[in-house]
Design an enzyme around this catalytic site. Sequence first.
Site, PDB file in Angstrom:
ATOM      1  N   LYS A   1      22.548   5.430   4.228  1.00 62.14           N
ATOM      2  CA  LYS A   1      23.787   4.995   3.594  1.00 62.14           C
ATOM      3  C   LYS A   1      24.259   6.096   2.610  1.00 62.14           C
ATOM      4  O   LYS A   1      25.433   6.495   2.379  1.00 62.14           O
ATOM      5  CB  LYS A   1      24.031   3.637   2.971  1.00 62.14           C
ATOM      6  CG  LYS A   1      23.643   2.268   3.862  1.00 62.14           C
ATOM      7  CD  LYS A   1      24.465   2.472   5.225  1.00 62.14           C
ATOM      8  CE  LYS A   1      23.643   2.511   6.450  1.00 62.14           C
ATOM      9  NZ  LYS A   1      22.285   2.562   6.805  1.00 62.14           N
TER      10      LYS A   1
ATOM     11  N   HIS B   1      46.802 -11.266   2.029  1.00 65.16           N
ATOM     12  CA  HIS B   1      47.493 -10.232   2.598  1.00 65.16           C
ATOM     13  C   HIS B   1      47.982  -9.042   1.538  1.00 65.16           C
ATOM     14  O   HIS B   1      48.304  -9.493   0.224  1.00 65.16           O
ATOM     15  CB  HIS B   1      48.661 -10.723   3.162  1.00 65.16           C
ATOM     16  CG  HIS B   1      49.561  -9.958   3.704  1.00 65.16           C
ATOM     17  ND1 HIS B   1      49.550  -9.321   4.981  1.00 65.16           N
ATOM     18  CD2 HIS B   1      51.026  -9.209   3.144  1.00 65.16           C
ATOM     19  CE1 HIS B   1      50.458  -8.322   5.233  1.00 65.16           C
ATOM     20  NE2 HIS B   1      51.393  -8.214   4.174  1.00 65.16           N
TER      21      HIS B   1
ATOM     22  N   LEU C   1      23.346   7.134  16.669  1.00 70.90           N
ATOM     23  CA  LEU C   1      24.866   7.077  16.208  1.00 70.90           C
ATOM     24  C   LEU C   1      24.843   7.483  14.837  1.00 70.90           C
ATOM     25  O   LEU C   1      25.797   8.193  14.347  1.00 70.90           O
ATOM     26  CB  LEU C   1      25.376   5.881  16.462  1.00 70.90           C
ATOM     27  CG  LEU C   1      25.672   5.504  17.987  1.00 70.90           C
ATOM     28  CD1 LEU C   1      25.967   3.975  18.269  1.00 70.90           C
ATOM     29  CD2 LEU C   1      26.625   6.428  18.492  1.00 70.90           C
ATOM     30  N   GLU C   2      24.249   6.713  13.765  1.00 71.54           N
ATOM     31  CA  GLU C   2      24.453   7.176  12.344  1.00 71.54           C
ATOM     32  C   GLU C   2      24.161   8.607  12.121  1.00 71.54           C
ATOM     33  O   GLU C   2      24.771   9.309  11.181  1.00 71.54           O
ATOM     34  CB  GLU C   2      23.641   6.130  11.410  1.00 71.54           C
ATOM     35  CG  GLU C   2      23.977   4.850  11.561  1.00 71.54           C
ATOM     36  CD  GLU C   2      23.403   3.658  10.446  1.00 71.54           C
ATOM     37  OE1 GLU C   2      23.889   2.726  10.554  1.00 71.54           O
ATOM     38  OE2 GLU C   2      22.513   4.227   9.899  1.00 71.54           O
TER      39      GLU C   2
ATOM     40  N   TYR D   1      21.634   2.615  16.986  1.00 65.61           N
ATOM     41  CA  TYR D   1      22.034   2.664  15.770  1.00 65.61           C
ATOM     42  C   TYR D   1      21.483   3.915  15.045  1.00 65.61           C
ATOM     43  O   TYR D   1      22.313   4.601  14.360  1.00 65.61           O
ATOM     44  CB  TYR D   1      21.485   1.370  14.864  1.00 65.61           C
ATOM     45  CG  TYR D   1      21.844   0.086  15.163  1.00 65.61           C
ATOM     46  CD1 TYR D   1      23.219  -0.435  15.065  1.00 65.61           C
ATOM     47  CD2 TYR D   1      20.874  -0.838  16.201  1.00 65.61           C
ATOM     48  CE1 TYR D   1      23.175  -1.726  15.340  1.00 65.61           C
ATOM     49  CE2 TYR D   1      21.148  -2.138  16.639  1.00 65.61           C
ATOM     50  CZ  TYR D   1      22.548  -2.651  16.218  1.00 65.61           C
ATOM     51  OH  TYR D   1      22.620  -3.704  16.523  1.00 65.61           O
TER      52      TYR D   1
ATOM     53  N   GLY E   1      -3.476  -4.474   2.841  1.00 60.14           N
ATOM     54  CA  GLY E   1      -4.202  -5.703   3.059  1.00 60.14           C
ATOM     55  C   GLY E   1      -4.732  -6.071   4.338  1.00 60.14           C
ATOM     56  O   GLY E   1      -3.797  -5.814   5.452  1.00 60.14           O
TER      57      GLY E   1
ATOM     58  N   MET F   1      14.794  -6.826  14.453  1.00 57.42           N
ATOM     59  CA  MET F   1      14.434  -5.831  13.414  1.00 57.42           C
ATOM     60  C   MET F   1      15.276  -5.329  12.790  1.00 57.42           C
ATOM     61  O   MET F   1      15.774  -4.078  12.765  1.00 57.42           O
ATOM     62  CB  MET F   1      13.599  -4.773  14.486  1.00 57.42           C
ATOM     63  CG  MET F   1      12.436  -5.205  15.292  1.00 57.42           C
ATOM     64  SD  MET F   1      11.746  -3.775  16.181  1.00 57.42           S
ATOM     65  CE  MET F   1      10.519  -3.061  14.869  1.00 57.42           C
TER      66      MET F   1
ATOM     67  N   GLY G   1       0.906  -1.144  -0.090  1.00 60.47           N
ATOM     68  CA  GLY G   1      -0.034  -0.055  -0.168  1.00 60.47           C
ATOM     69  C   GLY G   1       0.656   1.229  -0.185  1.00 60.47           C
ATOM     70  O   GLY G   1       0.184   2.478  -0.051  1.00 60.47           O
TER      71      GLY G   1
ATOM     72  N   HIS H   1      17.751  -7.546   6.606  1.00 67.69           N
ATOM     73  CA  HIS H   1      18.052  -8.556   6.253  1.00 67.69           C
ATOM     74  C   HIS H   1      17.737  -9.827   7.024  1.00 67.69           C
ATOM     75  O   HIS H   1      17.470 -11.208   6.451  1.00 67.69           O
ATOM     76  CB  HIS H   1      19.903  -8.780   6.198  1.00 67.69           C
ATOM     77  CG  HIS H   1      20.259  -8.225   7.288  1.00 67.69           C
ATOM     78  ND1 HIS H   1      20.590  -6.963   7.613  1.00 67.69           N
ATOM     79  CD2 HIS H   1      21.047  -8.926   8.454  1.00 67.69           C
ATOM     80  CE1 HIS H   1      21.052  -6.735   8.941  1.00 67.69           C
ATOM     81  NE2 HIS H   1      21.351  -8.004   9.249  1.00 67.69           N
TER      82      HIS H   1
END
Length: 583
Positions: free
Chosen positions: A128, A544, A268-269, A265, A194, A412, A112, A415
């Site tokens: 981001k 390396h 802070l961001e 989170y 829905g 929450m 919706g 991913h």
Amino acid sequence: MQAICGGLPTTSLVRQSRPIHLAHLPAWQGMRSLYSRTSSAVVGVQQPALVSQTRRALQACRASKPAVMAAAAKAAPSNFDYDLIIIGCGVGGHGAALHAVESGLKVAVIEGHDIGGTCVNRGCVPSKALLAASGRVREFKNAQHLKSMGIQVGSVDFDRQGIADHANNLASTIQLNLKRSLEAIGVDILIGNGKLTGPNSVKYDLPGRVDVGGTVTGKDIIIASGSVPFVPPGIPIDGKTVFTSDHALKLDWIPQWIAIIGSGYIGLEFSDVYTALGSEVTFIEALPTLMPGFDKEIARLAQRVLINPRNIDFHTNVLATKVTPGIPGVEPVKVELTDFKTKEVVDTLEVDAVLVATGRAPFTQGLNLGAVGAETDRRGFIPVDDYMQVLDKDGKPVPHLYCIGDANGKLMLAHAASAQGISAVETMCGRKHKLNHLSVPAACFTHPEVSFVGLTEEQAREKAAAGGWEEKVTTVKTSFKANSKALAEKEGEGMAKMIYRKDTGEILGVHIFGLHAADLIHEASNAVATGQTVQDIKFNVHAHPTLSEVLDELFKGAHVEGVPKVSPSAAVPSEGAKVPVAA
């Protein structure tokens, strides 16, 4: 009704004992490759190029139609409109839809608002973009850091609207990519909100719209309705001087002084973004310490790097019990601070703006769960079992009904929602699957980044004490200061830490603070997901010089009781094995 690959009727794609593995078809692989490239690309990708690439992929998909039809011909007839209906098409719903089609199911998503949900449109994706742009500003303004590498720059300026446009364009691009990826494989996108009308039926509509809506049936239903910003009582949101992350992502203006309620989170961001662009920040945190959800040792180091040297101060153990909106540039916002324990007013702040970053609340109103005998808990989350099946009022699974993502409250993260969706599809296809939530990584995209998987040291020791094996918990740590790649970039601030059982080698948690920590955590999270122990991963080889050697040193530094520090089987090649010679 929309057809798959421009010709195969979607009614023929129904559940079967042997799923149609579209992933094995060249055209499907091409579409997934296109989606993977474009969904992770920067905004610089031009729309004509996207259209051209999508058109070529669709042509290839149509060419594969006979193979799909042959597989679908084996399907059994269905008494439902769809095998699977997904309410909500954020990252979780999208991931579930892709996996369901790959498993041979006929799928519809009901959305919706915006395809991509919170993450793509008002969350992790546009944030981001802001972090990337503001991070460049911070880097170019750090003359001392650049001078240490022989670089000198003049004055650094930025265009606020240009940064805002970057975030908005990225969200629009990813949203379009997600929509096209669904359309290309025959998923029907139904526009509306829905709600359940019975065990296998969903009604959808939009207020004030007569051109969309209807009722559809499905053998299985997944609720993936997501979440909205949580705003504590006593805080009126005007969207201008007092706002949530939804508003902040638009970057309509840059306050000279902004208070951020919450230091998780989100807080802070945004402190990273605002301080890079010249704002002063004040954190208001209800708990005794900043970053309360993080491992305490990691949080202390992060505070020393991300907060103390910057234009940030903070108040802990206080609540923002009253906030009075102001007028930008004319009247300040007034914030009344109340002691968390005594409930007495201890201070009043006057700032230019307030960002409410106190977490998120499930968006579960209006789903009509009562139609199937279910209800939300007191916080609004939908109870589910380990297989994401919705539980009724008696705690029993509701047949054919699942809930994933923020709406169930298990974890929450975008991913995590996608992983839960895939797990739910596996279960409804007869392949019962249980997601290990302790294997799901998390990251905070500050400069430098924070990431982790599993338990904090405090949680691990608490769990061990309850189980009677507290003395078996130990830790190993390493520093970015010992990493060649980090030193080459003059970014040696940071550490990695692993909590594990010294008797079995079980990995309980891994935490990283440092350059590209969000990218580094996946080796550890995949090890947890696959049940690997310290003994299994400590002989992995890392290129390396790379930042991945931070984890290499971490794993090699771990020692398990009764296991030799050097494994002969790992150190000595088997007889006849070819040993490569370095160039």
